[in-house]
Design an enzyme around this catalytic site. Sequence first.
Site, short mmCIF file in Angstrom:
data_model
loop_
_atom_site.label_atom_id
_atom_site.label_comp_id
_atom_site.label_asym_id
_atom_site.label_seq_id
_atom_site.Cartn_x
_atom_site.Cartn_y
_atom_site.Cartn_z
CE1 TYR A 78 22.93 41.66 -36.17
CE2 TYR A 78 22.59 42.45 -33.94
CZ TYR A 78 22.30 41.55 -34.95
OH TYR A 78 21.39 40.54 -34.73
CE LYS A 102 26.75 37.72 -27.21
NZ LYS A 102 27.57 38.17 -28.36
#
Length: 336
Positions: A15, A196
């Site tokens: 990322y 999440k």
Amino acid sequence: MHLSQALTVIGAGSYGTALAIAVASKGYPVLLHARDENKAYIMEQTRHNAHYLPKIAFPNSLHVTADLKEALAFSRDILLVVPSSAFVATLEAIKPYWQPKQRLAWATKGLDSSGQLLSKVVREKMTSPDYPILPMAALSGPTFAKELANGMPTAIACAGNDDYFVDDLCNLMHTNTFRIYKSHDLTALQLGGAVKNVIAIGAGMSDGLGFGANARTALISRGLAEMIRLGQALGASERGFMGLSGLGDLMLTCTDNQSRNRRLGFMLGQGKNINEALEEIGQVVEGYHMVKVIYDLAKRCQVEMPICFELYEVLVNHKPGVKAAYDLLNRQITSE
């Protein structure tokens, strides 16, 4: 070059590298910091990150270093993209090189080991009587690094404590295929990115057990409700979880097999033990490390989070996944 057109990215994983590529694709100077000197040298020479994003070439304005002092001296804006478990250590490492008027952002998703929001950790670690106010911002949203690095359409959200910094960061990172939306709920943005990952393990486990689309959708919907309840207990708004960093990221992480959290749950649902699954994935699975943190935080806040609590039992106390699923289904009837 204007100061807001340069960026230092700390963390050369998938990322961090993808975000660095996105900004450098506009011709802006970006310095990517990798901890390992040999890996940094190889990336700089070969002009790609062979381990995480093979065959995706670096733009000419992207360079790599293992020298933390050099990385901190390169630009005013510093972006941390490290696992949540390494966040505090990274702050401690960069603080000796921190300069007045620098601004700090992070794309790390999670909480610290005590359940604190990373914004609070930043304030505690990086401010002082000499520098009482630090412009800070967090980035979060539904993002797979490979798609971002390949220039596929992607959108995330950004929230912070300084409107000028948030505006600069959104403009810096925005490209023809990468859109940054401004959020006004820093607490919701950070908490959504933490919870999440835990819910996604449950969604993967449900599919691994063969429970089907009905069960997966119910789990995602009720997982969102748990996320909102915990957020409201910490001062976030319900609306803050309805955007990219809440519902959007939850949907992505729960439904696509690029998600390491979903893959972990799927393997557990198919009968693999936790160590086998983690070894096969071979990268940090944030939800696995975050489940105890969320469990402890919810207990302290007296918030009911039955899905997260059952996942805690599965991941920490080795409760069979199928029993956890049926225990959830057999809870007392309540209102939605």
